[in-house]
Design an enzyme around this catalytic site. Sequence first.
Site, PDB file in Angstrom:
ATOM      1  N   LYS A   1      26.905 -37.740  60.016  1.00 33.24           N
ATOM      2  CA  LYS A   1      27.749 -36.580  59.721  1.00 33.24           C
ATOM      3  C   LYS A   1      27.737 -36.352  58.219  1.00 33.24           C
ATOM      4  O   LYS A   1      27.765 -37.306  57.441  1.00 33.24           O
ATOM      5  CB  LYS A   1      29.171 -36.860  60.213  1.00 33.24           C
ATOM      6  CG  LYS A   1      30.151 -35.715  60.009  1.00 33.24           C
ATOM      7  CD  LYS A   1      31.503 -36.051  60.616  1.00 33.24           C
ATOM      8  CE  LYS A   1      32.505 -34.919  60.473  1.00 33.24           C
ATOM      9  NZ  LYS A   1      33.792 -35.252  61.102  1.00 33.24           N
TER      10      LYS A   1
ATOM     11  N   SER B   1      35.622 -32.063  64.650  1.00 37.68           N
ATOM     12  CA  SER B   1      34.803 -31.511  63.601  1.00 37.68           C
ATOM     13  C   SER B   1      33.375 -32.036  63.581  1.00 37.68           C
ATOM     14  O   SER B   1      32.502 -31.422  62.968  1.00 37.68           O
ATOM     15  CB  SER B   1      35.452 -31.801  62.235  1.00 37.68           C
ATOM     16  OG  SER B   1      35.470 -33.198  62.001  1.00 37.68           O
TER      17      SER B   1
ATOM     18  N   SER C   1      37.985 -35.982  66.047  1.00 39.82           N
ATOM     19  CA  SER C   1      36.704 -35.365  65.704  1.00 39.82           C
ATOM     20  C   SER C   1      35.469 -36.065  66.245  1.00 39.82           C
ATOM     21  O   SER C   1      34.364 -35.539  66.104  1.00 39.82           O
ATOM     22  CB  SER C   1      36.558 -35.252  64.193  1.00 39.82           C
ATOM     23  OG  SER C   1      37.236 -34.105  63.776  1.00 39.82           O
TER      24      SER C   1
HETATM   25  N1  GLN Z   1      40.739 -31.221  65.100  1.00 38.99           N
HETATM   26  C1  GLN Z   1      41.463 -32.095  64.216  1.00 38.99           C
HETATM   27  C2  GLN Z   1      41.761 -31.399  62.928  1.00 38.99           C
HETATM   28  O1  GLN Z   1      41.314 -30.298  62.767  1.00 38.99           O
HETATM   29  C3  GLN Z   1      40.712 -33.352  64.010  1.00 38.99           C
HETATM   30  C4  GLN Z   1      39.815 -33.378  62.844  1.00 38.99           C
HETATM   31  C5  GLN Z   1      39.178 -34.709  62.607  1.00 38.99           C
HETATM   32  O2  GLN Z   1      39.345 -35.652  63.397  1.00 38.99           O
HETATM   33  N2  GLN Z   1      38.476 -34.823  61.509  1.00 38.99           N
HETATM   34  O3  GLN Z   1      42.434 -31.902  62.085  1.00 38.99           O
END
Ligand code: GLN
Length: 459
Positions: free
Chosen positions: A63, A138, A162
């Site tokens: 990532k 994400s 994410s």
């Molecule tokens: N969807 C969650 C957020 O937007 C999780 C993001 C993540 O785990 N980096 O904060």
Amino acid sequence: MDGTASCEEAVLSYLTAIEQQKDLNAYIHVYGEEALARARELDRQRRSGKPMARLHGVVIGLKDVIAYKDHPLTAASRILGGYTSLYNATVVDRMLAEEAILIGHLNCDEFAMGSSNENSAYGNVLNARDKSRVPGGSSGGSAVAVQAGLCMLSLGSDTGGSIRQPADFCGIIGLKPTYGRVSRYGLIAYASSFDQIGIFGRSVRDVALLLEVIAGEDEYDSTIKRQAPPVWKDAPSQKYRIAYFKEALDHPGLDPEIRETILQRTEEWREAGHTVEAIDFELLDYIVPAYYVLTTAEASSNLARFDGVRYGYRTGDRQLELTEFYKRTRSEGFGREVKRRILLGTFVLSAGFYDAYFTKAQQVRRLLVERTNLIFKDFDVIILPTAPSTAWHTGEKMDDPISMYLADIYTVYANLTGIPGISLPLFGHTNGMPFGVQAMTSRFNELYLLQFSHQMMQQ
Ligand code: GLN
């Protein structure tokens, strides 16, 4: 490698697949030449009789929030345009030492903020199962790269789901380890008391192997527990004590088909001799607000360093007075969602509102931890849906951030409490999309969680 294909052939076939499926937009940068050179070198060493290391020839994607020395690192943001890493993340060093091949940096939501991979300065990622749908976020690129066969395994980061949610949307396995299991050194911080690096894969054993390599003590991250990394062992089939939260399965936002499928599976587990109980969890409605208060607060502080002086992008106008220069650089460099969160975080930390929001949310976090400890006195595993729906269509939730935030309802719990969580791709929906179930154990119990997962994937 099993000896039937060379590392070079493996890399070539991934590079071809990446090229053929460019429209998925999974990678931000592909390190093709370099990966090939490394593959050839590994082939040469193997043929000359050198014993193979644990990840010999395993082709892995990162990532784009994980630092890889002398390679670009963007966090999918304009503000890091032109930035090159000066050092390796600890996980990168460990994978390279075990002869992994790092093939590229994968797309994601900007600074890992989002649930659909639509907040990237490098464009959306498409779900390979249905290109009109999002891959989740994400770590959307990391999920799609494994889903579509563009690498063998990938790393993502999970602050509130994410890894688990995109794994769920793409029909693969996603593991978020315990907070403090895997070093965050070299991971771009979103919310430091929540962030964990984790793994996407297709089989539990593969995921376990990569965890074994990347986990464990690190002098650069003092939050890592001094404990040996979990080493995979085949376990005899066991009977588990499993709990799920009644409020979670009864939630009006949950797709009824997901609810019915999971309940039916728990029924089968009972018939197979496991204990499965619905328990009350009255705190459910507080977890998304607590998560967004605490993570935006931490983000507003973490992202203060991107000021146009030390990193990446800076505004073109050099005649500006300093404050105006910061403002202009940050306004141009950050995307909408990141700005929203910096503003929210600054607000909840401001003098007049600190106790009403930040302190309250910390109290909720403490209650959640205490409640969770009690649950694990009586149960081995907690299961929940990973997400309330299957992957939605691109654009569907972009004008409604609250509904996007609420879709994190089942995943943020593990980050608030620090426990490990995994999404297991067990089911298919009548709409054609995959979905899974999420399993969690007490902290530092990954081996047990993986053995449970392996057993459930076999049935
Ligand atoms: N969807 C969650 C957020 O937007 C999780 C993001 C993540 O785990 N980096 O904060």
